[in-house]
Design a protein around this motif. Structure first.
Motif, short mmCIF file in Angstrom:
data_model
loop_
_atom_site.label_atom_id
_atom_site.label_comp_id
_atom_site.label_asym_id
_atom_site.label_seq_id
_atom_site.Cartn_x
_atom_site.Cartn_y
_atom_site.Cartn_z
N ASP A 118 -58.78 21.41 -40.86
CA ASP A 118 -57.64 22.03 -40.75
C ASP A 118 -56.23 21.45 -40.44
OD1 ASP A 118 -58.66 24.21 -42.05
OD2 ASP A 118 -60.02 24.51 -40.15
N TYR A 316 -70.12 17.12 -43.93
CA TYR A 316 -71.64 17.33 -43.90
C TYR A 316 -72.85 17.39 -45.19
CZ TYR A 316 -74.45 20.85 -42.69
OH TYR A 316 -76.41 21.96 -41.83
N LEU A 351 -66.81 19.99 -31.81
CA LEU A 351 -68.15 21.03 -32.33
C LEU A 351 -69.19 19.93 -32.63
CD1 LEU A 351 -65.68 22.77 -34.45
CD2 LEU A 351 -67.56 23.90 -32.77
N PRO A 354 -72.25 18.58 -29.15
CA PRO A 354 -72.40 19.03 -28.58
C PRO A 354 -74.00 18.46 -29.31
CG PRO A 354 -71.61 21.16 -28.88
CD PRO A 354 -70.75 19.55 -29.25
N MET A 355 -74.71 18.54 -30.29
CA MET A 355 -75.72 18.23 -31.52
C MET A 355 -75.20 16.46 -30.29
SD MET A 355 -74.32 19.55 -35.70
CE MET A 355 -72.32 19.79 -35.11
N HIS B 82 -70.29 23.44 -25.18
CA HIS B 82 -69.07 23.74 -25.65
C HIS B 82 -67.62 23.49 -25.80
CE1 HIS B 82 -71.64 24.20 -29.54
NE2 HIS B 82 -72.76 24.44 -28.79
N VAL B 90 -66.63 30.84 -32.58
CA VAL B 90 -68.58 29.87 -32.95
C VAL B 90 -69.04 30.20 -31.55
CG1 VAL B 90 -68.83 27.80 -33.04
CG2 VAL B 90 -67.17 28.05 -34.32
N THR B 124 -63.97 24.55 -39.69
CA THR B 124 -65.02 24.97 -38.80
C THR B 124 -66.16 25.12 -39.35
OG1 THR B 124 -62.80 25.40 -37.39
CG2 THR B 124 -64.77 26.18 -36.51
N LEU B 126 -67.86 24.66 -41.95
CA LEU B 126 -69.10 23.82 -42.26
C LEU B 126 -69.57 22.84 -40.61
CD1 LEU B 126 -67.45 21.01 -44.26
CD2 LEU B 126 -68.26 19.98 -42.53
N LYS B 127 -68.53 23.01 -39.42
CA LYS B 127 -69.28 22.69 -38.58
C LYS B 127 -70.04 23.68 -37.27
CE LYS B 127 -68.78 19.58 -37.03
NZ LYS B 127 -69.38 18.11 -38.00
N PHE B 129 -71.62 25.95 -39.17
CA PHE B 129 -72.57 25.93 -39.07
C PHE B 129 -74.20 24.73 -39.50
CE2 PHE B 129 -73.34 29.98 -43.16
CZ PHE B 129 -73.31 30.74 -41.97
N GLU B 130 -73.46 23.56 -39.22
CA GLU B 130 -73.95 22.70 -38.83
C GLU B 130 -74.71 22.73 -37.51
OE1 GLU B 130 -71.11 19.43 -39.16
OE2 GLU B 130 -72.64 18.58 -38.80
N LEU B 131 -74.28 24.35 -36.34
CA LEU B 131 -74.22 24.32 -35.35
C LEU B 131 -75.68 25.14 -35.35
CD1 LEU B 131 -70.85 24.17 -33.40
CD2 LEU B 131 -72.58 22.62 -33.05
N LYS B 133 -77.77 25.46 -37.80
CA LYS B 133 -78.56 24.95 -38.37
C LYS B 133 -79.47 24.42 -37.08
CE LYS B 133 -81.09 21.75 -41.55
NZ LYS B 133 -82.34 22.40 -41.42
N ARG B 134 -79.10 24.12 -36.71
CA ARG B 134 -79.40 22.99 -35.34
C ARG B 134 -80.46 24.33 -35.00
NH1 ARG B 134 -76.20 19.89 -37.90
NH2 ARG B 134 -76.85 18.00 -37.60
N GLU B 135 -79.92 25.67 -34.51
CA GLU B 135 -80.73 27.06 -33.72
C GLU B 135 -81.38 27.26 -33.87
OE1 GLU B 135 -80.03 27.05 -30.55
OE2 GLU B 135 -77.59 26.25 -30.25
#
Lengths: 399, 422
Positions: A118, A316, A351, A354-355, B82, B90, B124, B126-127, B129-131, B133-135
């Motif tokens: 952003d 993504y 962000l 953590p992954m 985080h 988030v 953000t 995007l990130k 839902f990436e996170l 998705k893992r949960e």
């Protein structure tokens, strides 16, 4: 500037000269290199692009020089840039604005802002307001990785860039010209891949600071000049008497946009870390493999972005497995550990962390993380952290 | 201030939202599939058409913020790795998830069967839902909504979004629902959307009256509730906005000011335009700092994040996919910075504002990056006083009441002084 050379006794003669040249390019925040290139031919134009990736082949094929804008690092004083951003916004846009309002970017007739976050996105609008006489384009890279969908959209984006640059240079991007540009950048890709391979095999021959300076040079030099520089470097470095040290091998992730200062890289090496893989200056090798030089060159670029580009936090791809990829890459480059670093307030990198951390942990790959800013000046804490990390791996095989 | 009496529209809205959460809490028993998605660029008509239930994580986060839960949730997320630097929506969501995923009604929210990632105007998302998705380990379907970088929607952009809807999003939703999208019904839904949108615009534009019968920011966030969440394209939404409009019409006839938590505001001393989201953890206290000074917000950008209708856009039943594409691309944070400034300038002039105020939230770079340039440009163009305050969405650590109050009081004095001079 000569500090690098003094610190590397083996880097003498031609190698020292080459590093001096790369250092001067890194320090060239007045973009004198670009001005000199332009002055050789009055019709020449230059286009700046922000991190991470812009299709330089298209800019080149339209007769302009693509110039990477990576901020001011720790080299410029921010006089006006800070007044444009709140304290919780990362540092890069401050120095970019500083470069812009101080006239340092006057060497460029246009700017491309790729869609990575952003802040960079809104910075494109700020440029539209502050530099009204320049061509400013927000490059919306597809997040849909289907050729018929995202690929089709990206083709329009590429055409928009081609038309935008053509309007400045008067040179139309024909298929033939684009193929020729792809071929030139392919040579550069091969040279960069060879340099990476050399570094991964014998990291003592390619210190992190030198590797970094060479990457940065690709953002100022025409591709053929940069390729020649890389080839010269590899030849000279391989002939040097540089000896291996008792360092661990680390991979770095998270520095794809705002860049760490050179001093930080030097600190990591001094703390006992060979950097064998990283994502600094990622746009220079975002599509690491050579692209097809026959057939439809636009499709070659589209295919390169959709299917061959490196994973990074701003992408993504639903079909990609970033966790598997970081583990695969760490093993491929035989990294003893991973440094997950990130610029302060960088949403994509932070962000992502953590992954990535969870994946490394599951794979039993040691990692540590810290934040930095492009103008970070104190490295003692980082040195201690990286040193402890390196020592723990040397002593016990993990951190 | 007179005693607060709840309007009928407010009661109706509460019932609608409570009903939605009740449906969510029984989703598994009733066999309803659940889709998590975001407010800007939401595709509510498609979800409702297929009988799918939407969950909007930002709404959960802000509701948790209003209930004083987010301080703990954020702490839990930060303990889990985080960064303190990133978006607190988030972290509040991740913390809530790790604390049992209790929704605003106190009942657990169902897990998603699908994550519909339409990241209009915010990377953000995007990130986020990436996170998630893992949960949750559930499928994700992506809708890439191009940004209006050059200040317009091109045919290629519209085609790209419509193609993704037709070939990827709708098939994924149909697969989840186990049935085909009913296009005839979709057209009816879009007609209802347009009807509600017209009434919402009428309500928001009522603030052009003096005194303004509404507060278009603090009150506005309640008005946008149904249409920004799960009710766009429903008869419920049409009825709600008709009722709301009637109430506002009545207020205009009676010459009343806006409704506040402490009743009707009697004296309108300052007419202000606000840019940026509100703070949710101290929402009432923040609001009081305005109405306590006689300041009414006559227009705001935040009430346009889930749809920008006051520039003429309405959902068009005749072109269902293209109109959804235009809707997504037209949301406020999908406008480039020059267009955001143009819109705010228009508000300042058309709503006869005394000045404008930017609430810059730490969490939201989509809003915040560039706001200091917005401030300068608007002051230059309008000659009106601009104010700048900083807070956060749902992190209570970043709401400094005394500091904000001081700034607001100084700001209103500045407006007063400027008015006296002119």
């Amino acid at each position: 500037m000569s500090q690098l050379i003094e610190e590397s006794p083996a880097a003498t003669g031609a190698l020292a000269e080459l590093i001096t040249r790369a250092t001067k390019l890194y320090e060239d925040l007045e973009f004198k290199t670009v001005r000199d290139w332009k002055s050789a031919e009055p019709s020449r134009r230059a286009i700046g692009f922000l991190p991470v990736y812009a299709p330089r082949e298209v800019i080149h094929a339209a007769g302009a020089l693509p110039v990477g804008i990576m901020g001011g690092g720790d080299q410029i004083e921010i006089v006006r840039g800070d007044s444009y951003f709140q304290s919780y916004i990362c540092h890069l846009p401050r120095s970019v604005i500083e470069l812009a309002v101080s006239g340092r970017l006057d060497a460029m007739e246009g700017f491309i802002f790729p869609s990575i976050c952003d802040v960079i996105r809104n910075l494109s609008g700020m440029f539209k307001l502050l530099l009204k006489d320049r061509w400013v384009h927000y490059l919306d890279l597809p997040q849909n990785f289907d050729r018929a969908m995202g690929g089709k959209f990206y083709r329009h984006e590429l055409a928009t860039i081609a038309n935008g640059v053509t309007a400045l240079t008067g040179i139309e991007v024909t298929d033939e010209r684009l193929r020729a540009s792809i071929a030139l950048y392919n040579e550069n890709r091969r040279a960069l891949a060879d340099l990476q391979a050399l570094r991964a095999q014998r990291p003592w021959l390619v210190p992190a600071t030198e590797y970094y300076l060479l990457q940065r040079a690709s953002y100022l030099l025409p591709p053929e000049q940069h390729t020649a520089m890389l080839r010269d470097y590899m030849r000279l470095s391989s002939q040097s008497a540089r000896a291996p040290q008792d360092n661990i091998r680390v991979m770095v992730r998270g520095a794809f946009c705002e860049q760490p200062p050179l001093g930080l890289l030097r600190t990591l090496e001094r703390a006992g870390c060979y950097l064998v893989d990283d994502d600094f200056v990622l746009g220079a090798r975002f599509i690491p493999e050579p692209l097809p030089e026959q057939g439809d060159p636009w499709e070659a670029l589209i295919d390169g972005f959709l299917y061959r580009s490196l994973p990074t936090a701003s992408k993504y791809d639903l079909h990609a497995d970033k966790e598997a990829e970081i583990v695969r890459r760490a093993r491929e480059v035989r990294a003893d550990g991973v440094l997950l670093i990130a610029p302060s307030f960088c949403d994509p990198a932070l962000l992502d962390q953590p992954m990535l951390a969870r994946a490394l942990e599951a794979a039993g790959i040691p990692y540590t993380s810290f934040k930095y800013a492009e103008d970070t000046g104190q490295f003692q804490v980082i040195r201690e952290q990286a040193g402890t990390f390196a020592d723990a791996i040397k002593l016990w095989g993990n951190a | 201030m007179s005693t607060a009496i709840k309007d009928l529209s407010q009661d109706r809205q509460k019932r609608m939202i409570a009903g939605h959460y009740a449906e969510l809490s029984h989703a598994k028993e009733s066999g309803r599939k659940v889709v998590y998605t975001f407010v800007p660029g939401n595709l509510t008509e498609l979800l409702n058409n297929l009988g799918l239930l939407p969950v909007l994580p930002e709404i959960n986060a802000l509701q948790s913020g209003m209930r004083g839960k987010t301080g703990d949730y954020i702490h839990i997320a930060e303990k889990a790795g985080h960064s303190e630097d990133v978006c607190t929506y988030v972290k509040a969501d991740i913390g809530m998830l790790k604390s049992g995923n209790l929704g605003p009604t106190g009942e657990p929210l169902p897990k998603p069967d699908l994550l519909l990632l339409s990241y209009t105007g915010c990377f953000t998302f995007l990130k986020w839902f990436e996170l998630l998705k893992r949960e949750y380990d559930c499928p994700v379907v992506m809708l890439h909504v191009p940004y209006q970088g050059d200040g317009r929607i091109t045919e290629q952009m519209r085609r790209y979004v419509a193609d993704q809807l037709r070939d990827e999003v709708i098939p994924a939703l149909e697969k989840l629902a186990g049935r085909k999208l009913d296009y005839a019904k979709l057209r009816q839904q879009l007609a209802l959307s347009a009807q509600a949108e017209s009434d919402l615009v009428w309500v928001l534009e009522s603030a052009k009256h003096k005194p303004s019968p509404i507060d278009a920011y603090f009150g506005g966030v309640y008005y946008i509730g149904p249409i920004f969440t799960s009710f766009r394209g429903t008869q419920d939404a049409v009825d709600y906005y008709q009722l709301l409009r009637e109430e506002v019409e009545q207020r205009i006839r009676e010459g009343l000011g806006p409704v506040t938590p402490e009743g009707t505001m009697h004296e309108e001393k300052y007419r202000i335009v606000v840019e940026g989201p509100p703070n949710w953890t101290s929402f009432r206290e923040f609001w009081r700092m305005f109405y306590g000074e006689g300041a009414v917000v006559v227009a705001s950008s935040y009430t346009k994040v889930g749809g920008l209708y006051d520039r003429g856009f309405r959902h068009n039943p005749d072109q269902p996919l293209e109109t959804l594409a235009d809707y997504c691309m037209g949301c406020y944070t999908n406008l480039n910075l020059p267009d955001r400034i143009n819109l705010l300038e228009k508000y300042i002039n058309e709503y006869a504002a005394d000045g404008f105020l930017i609430n810059s939230v730490k969490s939201c770079n989509s809003f915040s990056a560039g706001q200091l340039l917005i401030l300068r440009e608007l002051e230059k163009r309008t000659g009106r006083s601009g104010g700048f305050i900083e807070s956060d969405l749902v992190d209570p650590r970043y709401f400094s009441a005394a500091n904000i109050k001081n700034r607001l009081e100084s700001y209103f004095q500045m407006v007063e002084a400027k008015r006296a001079r002119s």
